[in-house]
Design a protein around this motif. Structure first.
Motif, PDB file in Angstrom:
ATOM      1  N   LEU A  99       0.852  -1.183   0.000  1.00 51.51           N
ATOM      2  CA  LEU A  99       0.000   0.000   0.000  1.00 51.51           C
ATOM      3  C   LEU A  99       0.889   1.235   0.000  1.00 51.51           C
ATOM      4  O   LEU A  99       1.680   1.444   0.922  1.00 51.51           O
ATOM      5  N   THR A 100       0.772   2.051  -1.054  1.00 52.08           N
ATOM      6  CA  THR A 100       1.659   3.190  -1.242  1.00 52.08           C
ATOM      7  C   THR A 100       0.871   4.487  -1.224  1.00 52.08           C
ATOM      8  O   THR A 100      -0.095   4.640  -1.973  1.00 52.08           O
ATOM      9  N   PHE A 101       1.279   5.387  -0.359  1.00 44.28           N
ATOM     10  CA  PHE A 101       0.733   6.740  -0.310  1.00 44.28           C
ATOM     11  C   PHE A 101       1.768   7.667  -0.938  1.00 44.28           C
ATOM     12  O   PHE A 101       2.819   7.917  -0.357  1.00 44.28           O
ATOM     13  N   ALA A 157      -2.653   0.258  -4.385  1.00 48.42           N
ATOM     14  CA  ALA A 157      -2.647  -1.017  -3.668  1.00 48.42           C
ATOM     15  C   ALA A 157      -2.291  -2.121  -4.647  1.00 48.42           C
ATOM     16  O   ALA A 157      -2.997  -2.311  -5.652  1.00 48.42           O
ATOM     17  N   ASP A 158      -1.210  -2.835  -4.370  1.00 47.50           N
ATOM     18  CA  ASP A 158      -0.755  -3.945  -5.218  1.00 47.50           C
ATOM     19  C   ASP A 158      -0.831  -5.229  -4.411  1.00 47.50           C
ATOM     20  O   ASP A 158      -0.281  -5.304  -3.296  1.00 47.50           O
ATOM     21  N   VAL A 159      -1.481  -6.239  -4.977  1.00 48.94           N
ATOM     22  CA  VAL A 159      -1.684  -7.506  -4.274  1.00 48.94           C
ATOM     23  C   VAL A 159      -1.103  -8.643  -5.102  1.00 48.94           C
ATOM     24  O   VAL A 159      -1.292  -8.700  -6.324  1.00 48.94           O
ATOM     25  N   ARG A 160      -0.377  -9.544  -4.427  1.00 43.64           N
ATOM     26  CA  ARG A 160       0.136 -10.738  -5.092  1.00 43.64           C
ATOM     27  C   ARG A 160       0.101 -11.911  -4.115  1.00 43.64           C
ATOM     28  O   ARG A 160       0.127 -11.727  -2.884  1.00 43.64           O
ATOM     29  N   SER A 161       0.045 -13.111  -4.666  1.00 44.41           N
ATOM     30  CA  SER A 161       0.096 -14.315  -3.837  1.00 44.41           C
ATOM     31  C   SER A 161       1.527 -14.575  -3.394  1.00 44.41           C
ATOM     32  O   SER A 161       2.476 -14.382  -4.166  1.00 44.41           O
ATOM     33  N   THR A 162       1.677 -15.036  -2.154  1.00 47.80           N
ATOM     34  CA  THR A 162       3.017 -15.341  -1.629  1.00 47.80           C
ATOM     35  C   THR A 162       3.185 -16.801  -1.236  1.00 47.80           C
ATOM     36  O   THR A 162       4.269 -17.190  -0.790  1.00 47.80           O
ATOM     37  N   VAL A 183      -9.432 -12.199  -4.386  1.00 40.56           N
ATOM     38  CA  VAL A 183      -9.130 -11.042  -3.543  1.00 40.56           C
ATOM     39  C   VAL A 183     -10.026  -9.861  -3.900  1.00 40.56           C
ATOM     40  O   VAL A 183     -10.265  -9.568  -5.079  1.00 40.56           O
ATOM     41  N   GLY A 184     -10.524  -9.200  -2.882  1.00 43.96           N
ATOM     42  CA  GLY A 184     -11.225  -7.934  -3.026  1.00 43.96           C
ATOM     43  C   GLY A 184     -10.631  -6.901  -2.079  1.00 43.96           C
ATOM     44  O   GLY A 184     -10.135  -7.255  -0.997  1.00 43.96           O
ATOM     45  N   LEU A 185     -10.642  -5.653  -2.481  1.00 40.71           N
ATOM     46  CA  LEU A 185     -10.161  -4.554  -1.643  1.00 40.71           C
ATOM     47  C   LEU A 185     -11.261  -3.511  -1.486  1.00 40.71           C
ATOM     48  O   LEU A 185     -11.923  -3.141  -2.462  1.00 40.71           O
ATOM     49  N   ALA A 244      -2.575 -14.371  -8.489  1.00 41.99           N
ATOM     50  CA  ALA A 244      -1.458 -15.312  -8.353  1.00 41.99           C
ATOM     51  C   ALA A 244      -0.195 -14.524  -8.028  1.00 41.99           C
ATOM     52  O   ALA A 244      -0.257 -13.489  -7.357  1.00 41.99           O
ATOM     53  N   SER A 245       0.945 -14.967  -8.488  1.00 39.85           N
ATOM     54  CA  SER A 245       2.198 -14.296  -8.143  1.00 39.85           C
ATOM     55  C   SER A 245       2.343 -12.948  -8.851  1.00 39.85           C
ATOM     56  O   SER A 245       3.093 -12.083  -8.404  1.00 39.85           O
ATOM     57  N   ARG A 246       1.637 -12.773  -9.959  1.00 40.12           N
ATOM     58  CA  ARG A 246       1.656 -11.489 -10.651  1.00 40.12           C
ATOM     59  C   ARG A 246       0.685 -10.540  -9.970  1.00 40.12           C
ATOM     60  O   ARG A 246      -0.456 -10.906  -9.695  1.00 40.12           O
ATOM     61  N   LYS A 247       1.132  -9.321  -9.702  1.00 39.28           N
ATOM     62  CA  LYS A 247       0.326  -8.406  -8.901  1.00 39.28           C
ATOM     63  C   LYS A 247      -0.908  -7.931  -9.658  1.00 39.28           C
ATOM     64  O   LYS A 247      -0.913  -7.792 -10.878  1.00 39.28           O
ATOM     65  N   GLU A 248      -1.961  -7.668  -8.887  1.00 45.17           N
ATOM     66  CA  GLU A 248      -3.157  -6.957  -9.351  1.00 45.17           C
ATOM     67  C   GLU A 248      -3.234  -5.660  -8.556  1.00 45.17           C
ATOM     68  O   GLU A 248      -2.882  -5.633  -7.367  1.00 45.17           O
ATOM     69  N   SER A 249      -3.699  -4.602  -9.207  1.00 40.20           N
ATOM     70  CA  SER A 249      -3.587  -3.275  -8.600  1.00 40.20           C
ATOM     71  C   SER A 249      -4.908  -2.526  -8.570  1.00 40.20           C
ATOM     72  O   SER A 249      -5.762  -2.688  -9.449  1.00 40.20           O
TER      73      SER A 249
END
Length: 741
Positions: free
Chosen positions: A169-171, A192-197, A204-206, A322-327
Motif C-alpha cells: 500500500l503506497t501513499f 494497492a498492489d496484491v500478489r500471492s506469496t 481477492v477484493g479490496l 497469483a504471483s503477478r500483482k493486481e492493482s
C-alpha cells in the motif's frame, strides 16, 4: 452502533512505543530498525493474529521474534516516523497516521483531528482490516500483519500480509520540481498492489472508504455529495465522489481546515470496481458480506458529517490473484476556488490555468500515475544518494521525512496570469506567508527547485513595494491568518525589524545564487529599491540590535542579541551580492566592506571573555546560544565568520549536548530541529555536525509523541514543545545538502 469510533481530536497523541533495541550490534547511533506494535488501537489490536501479539515484548527486535518462530513486528526503513505522511500535499490536504501500525488508528489531519479512512482486504472469503480503526461488527475481520514501512521523500510504503497474499500500500504525494503544472495539483495517490506469496491462487477484493470528516473541521457541518464518471481528453477513465460543505464560507477556516471547496475521492476504472455513498453502518457491512457495493448515493443530503456518518466507498474485485500483482489506484484531494485572497483580490489556484475543471485535472492525474511514479522515484533516489553523501544514512532519513512536510505548507496560485506561492504558518500563528517561517524552510527549495523560492518571495516583496506597507523594515507576514493576505497597512503586526529585513535579503540573495543569470538580473533590478531600503535599515540597526522580537519569539524579546546581530551582518553582506547582480558595483563594494567591518566588531563584542565561546547577548556574560545564523555565511560563500570562531563554537556546543540534541540556548532544555540542521551546515567540517544529525534522528525515531515532525522539542525528554508540528520550517533539514547542490 456505528462501525467507526467517535472522532478523536487530540492535540498530541503521546502513547509510549517502547525503547530502541540494544542488541544485534546496533548502538543508539546506529541506523536503528527497532520495532513495536505499541499504539495500535484497541479495536485494531484485537484483530491481529494472536501469534503476532504474543511475539515479543514491546520494542524487541524483529529478529528476536523470528527466532521464536513468530511473525516479526514491522520494520522501519530508514526511520520510524513520529507520524507517517499519507496524503500530504497542501495546507488543506495533510493527513497522517500517528502510529507504527496502519490498522488500529484513524488517520488524522495534522491537528490530530480524525480524517477517517478504512481499508479491508477479502481473501478467499476471509476479511482483513489493514487501514483505520472501525469498531468491529459482523462479519468481523481479522487484521493483516504489517511487515514493513518504508519512507522516502515522496511516498510512504506499507507491506502487509494475510491469507496467503501480500498487500503493498503506497501513499504517494508527488513533489514535482520545475513543473508548476503538476506541482499545482492538490491531489495525492493511493495505490494497492496484491500478489500471492504462498504459491496458490486467491480470490481477492479490496475496500476503501473515507468519511465526510475530510471536508470540514467541524463534524456538525452539513455536507452534500455527488458521484460521477470523468474521462478527460487523453486522461484516464475515473469514477469520482466529492463532498462539499452545504453552506461554505469562502476564504475561511474552522479548526485549520478550509470552510469551502470539495474533497475529491477517485478511483481508476477497472473491471470489478463498484462504489457507494451512505452511512458507515450500511456501506461497510455490505462490502464485507457481498464483495461489492450497490452503486447508489444516499439521497438524505445535505446532512451533518456526524449524522449517520456518510462514507464514500470503493470496492475492487481483483478476481483471482497469483504471483503477478493486481492493482487498485485511487486519489484523494481538496479542490477549492478561489484559493486565497490577496489585499482583497480573490486569486484562483494555479491548476485552473491548466485545466478547465477539477474533473479533467483528476482524470489527467490518474493517467499520469506511471510518469509520476517514475519522476518521484528518481527524486527519491537523488535525495537519498546526495543526502547520504552529505551527512550519512541518518541524515538522508531526515531529508526523506521532511520534504513532503515542507512543500505541503505551501500552495501555488495565479495572480494576473503569473504564478505565485503562498505559505501557511502551520500550528503556530497560522499567519500568511510569514517571512521568518519561510526563512528556515528555504534549504528544501534551494535543493529541489530554487525557482519555487522565487515564487514564495514574489508576494512578500510585492506587498512591501505596492501594497501599502508603512514601515522602513520588512513586514512579518502578509496577513494574520491563512488564506487571507489582508496585509497590515495600519502597521499593527508582530514586528521583528532586524529579523525580517535580514530574512528577506538573505532569501533573495540565495535565490539569485541559484537562478539563471538573466533571472537574477531581472529580480535584482526589479526589487532593488525595497531590498536596498531594508539593507540600509540593517546598516543602521543590525550591529547591536535594540530590544526587539525575533523568530524564536517563544523565548521572548531580547536586546543586544548576538545571533540576531549575526543575521543582520550576513544580510548586509548578502546585499552586496544583490547589488552586484543588479549592476550596482559601488553599492556592492560598500555593503561588503560594511559587513566585514561589522563582523570584526561582532566577534569582539560577542566573545564571553576567556570562555572560548560566544554569548547569547552582548550584555550577558556567562551565556551562550546556537548561532544557526552562521549557515547563510556558508550558503552564500561570504566567509565573513572567522573559522577559528566557528571551531570554538562547535567545541562548546559538544560540551553542552543532551541526549536528544543541543539546547537552543542556556535558558531552556528545548531546541529547534531546523536550527540544529542550520548549525550542522555552518559547522559542516566539525564533529558537532554528526552529533546534531544523530540526535535529531534519535528524536524523530523514538519520540513517544506521535505528531507530524516537530521542529521544537525538548532535548531531555524527547517530546515536542509548544504544540509545534507539521510546520514547513522542517525544510531546514536540507541545509547541509544545500551546500553541495
Amino acid at each position: 452502533m456505528s462501525l467507526r469510533h467517535d472522532p478523536a481530536e487530540p492535540a498530541d497523541s503521546a502513547q509510549d512505543d517502547g525503547t530502541p533495541a540494544n542488541g544485534e550490534g546496533l548502538s543508539r547511533r546506529g541506523l536503528m530498525r527497532w520495532t513495536g506494535a505499541a499504539g495500535l488501537g484497541a479495536a485494531g489490536a484485537a484483530l491481529l493474529p494472536q501469534s503476532a501479539l504474543a511475539a515479543t515484548p514491546k520494542g524487541a527486535p524483529a529478529a528476536a521474534a523470528a527466532r521464536r518462530g513468530t511473525p516479526a513486528l514491522p520494520a522501519f526503513d530508514p526511520v520510524r516516523p513520529p507520524a507517517v505522511p499519507l496524503a500530504v500535499r497542501s495546507p488543506y490536504l495533510s493527513t497522517w497516521s500517528a502510529d507504527d501500525n496502519l490498522a488500529g488508528t484513524w488517520p488524522g489531519f495534522w491537528t490530530g483531528r480524525t480524517t477517517a479512512m478504512v481499508g479491508y482486504a477479502t481473501v478467499d472469503g476471509d476479511n482483513f482490516l489493514f487501514l483505520g480503526d472501525p469498531a468491529v461488527d459482523s462479519p468481523a475481520p481479522r487484521g493483516m500483519v504489517q511487515k514493513s514501512l518504508t519512507v522516502t521523500a515522496t511516498r510512504s510504503v506499507y507491506v502487509l500480509t494475510g491469507g496467503g497474499v501480500e498487500l503493498t500500500l503506497t501513499f504517494l504525494s508527488p513533489v514535482e520540481p520545475g513543473d508548476l503544472r503538476r506541482q499545482s495539483v492538490p491531489l495525492s495517490y493511493i495505490t494497492a498492489d496484491v500478489r500471492s506469496t504462498d504459491g496458490h491462487r486467491h480470490k481477492v477484493g479490496l475496500y476503501f472508504d473515507i468519511s465526510g470528516e475530510w471536508a470540514s473541521g467541524d463534524a456538525g457541518t452539513k455536507i452534500g455529495w455527488k458521484q460521477e464518471k470523468v474521462n478527460g481528453a487523453g486522461g484516464a477513465s475515473v469514477t469520482t465522489m466529492s463532498c462539499t460543505p452545504a453552506d461554505p464560507t469562502v476564504i475561511g477556516e474552522k479548526n485549520d481546515m478550509a470552510t469551502w471547496g470539495s474533497v475529491v475521492f477517485s478511483a481508476t476504472d477497472r473491471p470489478g470496481l463498484t462504489w457507494q455513498i451512505g452511512p458507515d453502518t450500511t456501506v461497510r457491512p455490505a462490502a464485507l458480506k457481498d464483495g461489492k457495493l450497490a452503486g447508489t448515493s444516499d439521497s438524505d443530503q445535505p446532512r451533518a458529517i456526524n449524522d449517520h456518518w456518510p462514507v464514500f466507498a470503493y470496492h475492487f474485485d481483483l478476481g483471482t490473484v497469483a504471483s503477478r500483482k493486481e492493482s487498485a489506484v485511487l486519489s484523494i484531494g481538496h479542490v477549492r476556488e478561489p484559493a486565497v485572497a490577496y489585499l482583497g483580490d480573490r486569486l484562483p489556484p494555479l491548476w485552473r490555468s491548466h485545466w478547465d475543471t477539477w474533473q479533467s485535472m483528476v482524470s489527467d492525474f490518474h493517467a499520469d500515475l506511471p510518469g509520476a511514479e517514475h519522476r518521484t522515484a528518481s527524486l527519491d533516489r537523488r535525495i537519498r544518494r546526495e543526502a547520504t553523501a552529505a551527512g550519512g544514512a541518518r541524515y538522508a532519513a531526515l531529508c526523506a521525512l521532511a520534504l513532503r512536510q515542507a512543500y505541503a505548507g505551501t500552495e501555488l496560485v495565479s495572480r494576473n496570469g503569473k504564478p505565485w506561492a503562498f505559505l501557511k504558518e502551520i500550528s503556530s500563528d497560522g499567519n500568511m506567508s510569514t517571512l521568518d517561517v519561510t526563512y528556515p524552510g528555504v534549504p528544501a527549495f534551494l535543493v529541489t527547485d530554487p525557482e519555487y523560492l522565487g515564487l514564495l518571495l514574489a508576494p512578500m516583496l510585492d506587498y512591501a513595494e505596492n501594497g501599502g506597507w508603512p514601515k522602513d523594515f520588512a513586514e512579518h507576514d502578509l496577513g494574520s491568518h491563512y488564506p487571507d493576505a489582508s496585509g497590515h497597512n495600519d502597521g499593527n503586526e508582530e514586528d521583528m525589524p532586524v529579523e525580517e529585513s535580514a530574512n528577506a535579503i538573505i532569501m533573495s540573495a540565495a535565490y539569485l545564487d541559484r537562478t539563471s543569470a538573466g533571472n537574477a538580473r531581472t529580480f535584482a533590478t526589479g526589487h532593488y529599491t525595497i531590498l536596498k531600503k531594508w539593507a540600509d535599515y540593517l546598516v543602521a540597526n543590525a550591529l547591536d540590535p535594540a530590544y526587539q522580537n525575533q523568530t524564536d519569539d517563544f523565548t521572548g524579546f531580547i536586546g543586544h542579541s548576538v545571533n540576531l546581530a549575526l543575521k543582520g551582518i550576513i544580510a548586509i553582506g548578502a546585499m552586496s551580492k544583490i547589488a552586484k547582480a543588479a549592476g550596482n558595483t559601488a553599492d556592492a563594494a560598500s555593503y561588503l566592506s560594511t559587513a566585514k567591518s561589522y563582523i570584526a566588531q561582532w566577534v569582539d563584542k560577542a566573545q564571553d571573555g576567556d570562555a572560548g565561546h560566544l554569548k547569547l547577548a552582548y550584555d550577558q556574560p556567562g551565556t551562550w546560544s546556537l548561532k544557526y545564523n552562521g549557515y547563510p555565511d556558508q550558503l552564500l560563500k561570504l566567509n565573513l565568520i572567522p573559522r577559528e570562531v566557528a571551531k570554538a563554537e562547535g567545541d562548546w556546543y559538544l560540551s553542552r549536548a543532551n541526549q536528544y540534541g543541543i539546547p537552543l540556548d542556556i535558558r531552556h532544555s528545548y531546541t529547534k530541529g531546523d536550527w540544529e540542521m542550520w548549525t550542522a551546515a555552518w559547522l559542516h567540517d566539525h564533529p558537532v555536525r554528526d552529533y546534531l544529525i544523530d540526535s535529531l534522528y534519535d528524536f524523530a525515531h523514538s519520540t513517544p509523541s506521535r505528531v507530524p515532525f516537530s521542529d521544537w522539542y525538548d532535548t531531555i525528554d524527547d517530546r515536542p514543545s509548544g504544540g509545534f508540528k507539521a510546520r514547513p520550517v522542517i525544510g531546514g533539514v536540507f541545509a547541509l545538502l544545500s551546500l553541495r547542490s
